[in-house]
Design a protein around this motif. Sequence first.
Motif, PDB file in Angstrom:
ATOM      1  N   LYS A 168      -5.027  40.652 -33.209  1.00  0.00           N
ATOM      2  CA  LYS A 168      -5.788  40.776 -34.455  1.00  0.00           C
ATOM      3  C   LYS A 168      -7.071  41.549 -34.181  1.00  0.00           C
ATOM      4  O   LYS A 168      -8.047  41.005 -33.665  1.00  0.00           O
ATOM      5  N   VAL A 215      -2.245  43.254 -39.889  1.00  0.00           N
ATOM      6  CA  VAL A 215      -2.648  41.848 -39.990  1.00  0.00           C
ATOM      7  C   VAL A 215      -2.622  41.381 -41.443  1.00  0.00           C
ATOM      8  O   VAL A 215      -2.221  40.252 -41.748  1.00  0.00           O
ATOM      9  N   SER A 216      -3.037  42.255 -42.356  1.00  0.00           N
ATOM     10  CA  SER A 216      -3.117  41.885 -43.774  1.00  0.00           C
ATOM     11  C   SER A 216      -1.779  42.029 -44.498  1.00  0.00           C
ATOM     12  O   SER A 216      -1.700  41.780 -45.705  1.00  0.00           O
ATOM     13  N   ASN A 217      -0.750  42.418 -43.766  1.00  0.00           N
ATOM     14  CA  ASN A 217       0.578  42.596 -44.363  1.00  0.00           C
ATOM     15  C   ASN A 217       1.447  41.376 -44.037  1.00  0.00           C
ATOM     16  O   ASN A 217       1.922  41.240 -42.902  1.00  0.00           O
ATOM     17  N   PRO A 218       1.675  40.474 -44.999  1.00  0.00           N
ATOM     18  CA  PRO A 218       2.447  39.248 -44.725  1.00  0.00           C
ATOM     19  C   PRO A 218       3.853  39.547 -44.199  1.00  0.00           C
ATOM     20  O   PRO A 218       4.370  38.815 -43.349  1.00  0.00           O
ATOM     21  N   GLU A 219       4.466  40.612 -44.693  1.00  0.00           N
ATOM     22  CA  GLU A 219       5.817  40.953 -44.259  1.00  0.00           C
ATOM     23  C   GLU A 219       5.821  41.330 -42.770  1.00  0.00           C
ATOM     24  O   GLU A 219       6.716  40.909 -42.015  1.00  0.00           O
ATOM     25  N   THR A 256       3.538  40.442 -40.493  1.00  0.00           N
ATOM     26  CA  THR A 256       3.211  39.242 -39.716  1.00  0.00           C
ATOM     27  C   THR A 256       4.436  38.350 -39.556  1.00  0.00           C
ATOM     28  O   THR A 256       4.684  37.801 -38.472  1.00  0.00           O
ATOM     29  N   GLN A 257       5.213  38.206 -40.614  1.00  0.00           N
ATOM     30  CA  GLN A 257       6.435  37.399 -40.535  1.00  0.00           C
ATOM     31  C   GLN A 257       7.409  38.014 -39.530  1.00  0.00           C
ATOM     32  O   GLN A 257       8.015  37.300 -38.718  1.00  0.00           O
ATOM     33  N   TRP A 258       7.546  39.348 -39.560  1.00  0.00           N
ATOM     34  CA  TRP A 258       8.420  40.031 -38.599  1.00  0.00           C
ATOM     35  C   TRP A 258       7.922  39.814 -37.173  1.00  0.00           C
ATOM     36  O   TRP A 258       8.699  39.506 -36.268  1.00  0.00           O
ATOM     37  N   GLU A 274       6.025  37.437 -35.916  1.00  0.00           N
ATOM     38  CA  GLU A 274       6.175  36.061 -35.452  1.00  0.00           C
ATOM     39  C   GLU A 274       7.613  35.765 -35.027  1.00  0.00           C
ATOM     40  O   GLU A 274       7.853  34.975 -34.109  1.00  0.00           O
ATOM     41  N   ARG A 290       3.384  34.423 -32.566  1.00  0.00           N
ATOM     42  CA  ARG A 290       2.071  34.568 -33.209  1.00  0.00           C
ATOM     43  C   ARG A 290       1.394  35.854 -32.760  1.00  0.00           C
ATOM     44  O   ARG A 290       1.805  36.504 -31.810  1.00  0.00           O
ATOM     45  N   TRP A 291       0.331  36.210 -33.482  1.00  0.00           N
ATOM     46  CA  TRP A 291      -0.568  37.278 -33.050  1.00  0.00           C
ATOM     47  C   TRP A 291      -1.365  36.808 -31.829  1.00  0.00           C
ATOM     48  O   TRP A 291      -1.612  35.612 -31.668  1.00  0.00           O
TER      49      TRP A 291
END
Length: 256
Positions: free
Chosen positions: A194, A202-206, A208-210, A212, A219-220
Motif C-alpha cells: 500500500k 489500492v482504491s480498486n476493490p476488484e 484488491t479482491q484479486w 488477496e 493481503r497487501w
Amino acid sequence: MNTLELFSLKGRKALITGSSRGIGFALAQGLAGAGAEIILNGRNQMRLSEAAMQLRDTGATVHQLPFDAADPVDAKRAIDRFEQDIGAIDILVNNAGMQFRTPLEDYPPAKFDELMRTNVNSVFYVGQAAAKHMIARGRGKIINICSINSALARPTIAPYTASKGAVANLTKGMATDWAKHGLHINGLAPGYFKTELNEALVSNPEFTQWLEKRTPMARWGDVSELVGAAVFLASDASSFVNGHILYVDGAISATL
C-alpha cells in the motif's frame, strides 16, 4: 559476539533516493531505527523538509540532499559535494521510481522514455557516483529497489516491468564488477504494498479482491514490512550476500 550487533548501522550514513514519502521514507525510518544517519533525497524541497522534520522528531540524525536522480551531472555533483563536505556515504538505497499505466499499444513514447530514465538510468547514475567513493574505501552497501514485476508482468505496465527487470539484472552486473572492491550490491523486490504509487490499485476493490486471492498471505503488504530485509542487506549480517534479489512479497512469486 552479540548476534544483534551484526544488524547495527551505528556510525554509518545511508542515502535513500526518492525518500520524502512512500517506500523510500519507510526505509529511511527503518535504517534510522538501526542507528544509521539518514540522507534524504528528492526533487521537491518542501516535501523533503517535511520528511526530515518528521524523522528528526524521532531522534534521527538527518541530512537533506536534493538532486534529480535521473540527471547524471546533478547526481554526481551532489554526491561528490556531500562526500567532501560532510562524510562518507556508506549505504545507498536506489529507490527513486515512477509508474504510468496504460495499454501497451497506446503507451506514449515520451512516457516510456521518462519511466526508463527514472527507474533504470537513475540506478546507474547514482550507483556509479556513489560507488566510485566506496571503491576507493574498499567497502559499501548498495540496495536497488526492484519489484515483483522484475519477474512477473501484468496488463498495462509492460514498460514498468521492463524497467524493473533491467534493475534486477543491473544489480547482478554491479555485483559482478564491484564485489572485488569490497562492495555489496543487492536488490530488494517488494510485492504489492500500500503506497502512493499503487493508490489506483489500492482504491480498486476488484483488484484488491484479486490480489488477496492471488497472494498466499492473502493481503497487501505494509511498507514497514520491508524494513527488516533492508536492514539485513545494509548491515554486516549480509556479509556474503551479493548480487541477490530478495523478494518480500507474501509468497506471490512462489505460487501459480
